[in-house]
Design an enzyme around this catalytic site. Structure first.
Site, PDB file in Angstrom:
ATOM      1  N   LYS A  89       0.823  -1.218  -0.038  1.00  0.00           N
ATOM      2  CA  LYS A  89       0.078   0.043  -0.103  1.00  0.00           C
ATOM      3  C   LYS A  89       0.893   1.316  -0.092  1.00  0.00           C
ATOM      4  CE  LYS A  89      -3.548   2.415   2.566  1.00  0.00           C
ATOM      5  NZ  LYS A  89      -4.465   2.362   3.659  1.00  0.00           N
ATOM      6  N   LYS A 122      -1.869  -1.492  -4.073  1.00  0.00           N
ATOM      7  CA  LYS A 122      -3.175  -0.472  -3.787  1.00  0.00           C
ATOM      8  C   LYS A 122      -2.303   0.824  -3.852  1.00  0.00           C
ATOM      9  CE  LYS A 122      -6.019   1.870  -0.701  1.00  0.00           C
ATOM     10  NZ  LYS A 122      -6.360   2.024   0.651  1.00  0.00           N
TER      11      LYS A 122
HETATM   12  C1  PBG Z   1      -7.455   3.500   5.517  1.00  0.00           C
HETATM   13  C2  PBG Z   1      -7.711   3.272   4.027  1.00  0.00           C
HETATM   14  C3  PBG Z   1      -7.420   4.201   3.060  1.00  0.00           C
HETATM   15  C4  PBG Z   1      -7.971   3.650   2.146  1.00  0.00           C
HETATM   16  C5  PBG Z   1      -8.374   2.438   2.393  1.00  0.00           C
HETATM   17  N1  PBG Z   1      -8.469   2.471   3.894  1.00  0.00           N
HETATM   18  C6  PBG Z   1      -6.866   5.663   3.036  1.00  0.00           C
HETATM   19  C7  PBG Z   1      -5.496   5.914   3.773  1.00  0.00           C
HETATM   20  O1  PBG Z   1      -4.836   5.168   4.071  1.00  0.00           O
HETATM   21  O2  PBG Z   1      -5.230   6.981   3.991  1.00  0.00           O
HETATM   22  C8  PBG Z   1      -8.054   4.261   0.678  1.00  0.00           C
HETATM   23  C9  PBG Z   1      -9.264   3.919  -0.097  1.00  0.00           C
HETATM   24  C10 PBG Z   1      -9.321   4.883  -1.466  1.00  0.00           C
HETATM   25  O3  PBG Z   1      -8.728   5.939  -1.638  1.00  0.00           O
HETATM   26  O4  PBG Z   1     -10.114   4.335  -2.002  1.00  0.00           O
HETATM   27  N2  PBG Z   1      -6.294   2.927   6.059  1.00  0.00           N
END
Ligand code: PBG
Length: 322
Positions: free
Chosen positions: A195, A248
């Site tokens: 991520k 992601k």
């Molecule tokens: C939180 C989380 C995020 C997303 C999914 N879970 C945001 C972040 O890490 O700040 C982002 C998903 C999206 O942008 O569609 N842990």
């Protein structure tokens, strides 16, 4: 007439032929629908046309429709009022919390639907971070205990898969042992393994009002410049017991997705995130792009790169068209 014995265009002659030679499929069964849940009224997310924060009753109704369209899974994200947030994300383990109640409602109404819950502190944290903040730092090991308890609470409510999105080190192992200790041996872990610290999460943070109050997420989410490191993260998560790993965002990281697909034998998910969805929709509204076609092409590309499953806010509209 020029002699040209090899003509790749022959395989593109008609839709029937194109169908026969098509290498990648995209079907409703490949899609996971991410849903924002609220205890308040149904409200649109301004930067995500067609996306709403949904009250529980609407989640149940719309998840049923999604199931009928052939979508096998939803991923839930609770939008909490500021007064329920604190530095240790205590509301995340409330058995009567918004998320837990939503999971129960869904499992009662559509038992076959796969319900996925997000494990991270940010929707519950007054700091807007995925971990505990001490002296401006995100502390890893103290966060693990909170994540493990959160995952157990979600499993207790009936989640089929818990999905740690926090990027703390060692969280998959901590969650797996917390689940097993409590007898939730059949609850799976979908790990957000690679991520990235991405600007494409902007609309999501606006939807949940969960942006960090200070600093950024670069000490835990990955540097967009790194691909080899993604393999390391994925291998660690698999060794710790992840059932499915994730990359992601999706489109800007197709190379990472392809490498991850080759590196491991567990299923691979990709998250077509809020910013990717917003870009397509915004250009579509301006008349600059055909948003429907762009979304379809994007999802096929994500599948081609190696994703077994895709989380996308466009899941229902795409499934309806397929
Ligand atoms: C939180 C989380 C995020 C997303 C999914 N879970 C945001 C972040 O890490 O700040 C982002 C998903 C999206 O942008 O569609 N842990």
């Amino acid at each position: 007439m020029a002699r040209l014995p090899i003509r790749p265009r022959r395989n593109r002659k008609t839709e029937a032929v194109r169908g026969l030679v098509r290498e990648t499929s995209l079907g409703p069964k490949d899609l996971i629908w991410p849903v924002f849940v609220t205890d308040g009224a149904r409200t649109p997310v301004a930067s995500m046309p067609g996306v709403f924060r949904l009250p529980r009753a609407d989640v149940v109704k719309e998840a049923k429709e999604a199931w009928k369209l052939g979508i096998p899974a939803v991923a839930l994200f609770p939008a909490l009022p500021e007064k329920l947030k604190d530095p240790l994300a205590k509301e995340s383990v409330n058995p009567k919390g918004l998320l837990q109640r939503t999971v129960r409602d869904l499992k009662e109404a559509v038992p076959e639907l796969c319900v996925i819950t997000d494990v991270a502190m940010d929707p519950y944290s007054s700091d807007g971070h995925d971990g505990v903040v001490r002296d401006g730092r995100i502390v890893n090991d103290e966060t693990l205990e909170i994540l493990a308890a959160m995952a157990a609470s979600q499993a207790e409510a009936g989640a089929d898969l818990v999905a740690p999105s926090d990027m703390m080190d060692g969280r998959v192992a901590a969650i797996r042992s917390a689940l097993d200790e409590r007898g939730f041996t059949d609850t799976g872990i979908l790990a957000y393994s690679a991520k990235y610290a991405s600007a494409f999460y902007g609309p999501f943070r606006a939807a949940l009002d969960s942006a960090p109050k200070h600093g950024d997420k670069k000490t835990y989410q990955m540097d967009p410049a790194n691909a080899r490191e993604a393999i390391r993260e994925v291998q660690l998560d698999v060794a710790e017991g992840a059932d499915i790993v994730m990359v992601k965002p999706a489109l800007p990281y197709l190379d990472v997705l392809a490498r991850v697909r080759d590196a491991v034998n567990v299923p691979v998910a990709a998250y077509h995130v809020s910013g990717e969805y917003a870009m397509a929709k915004a250009a579509g509204q301006l008349g600059w792009l055909d948003a429907d076609a762009v979304l379809m092409e994007s999802l096929v590309a994500i599948r081609r790169a190696g994703a077994d499953m895709i989380l996308t806010y466009a899941a229902r509209e795409i499934a309806a068209r397929l």
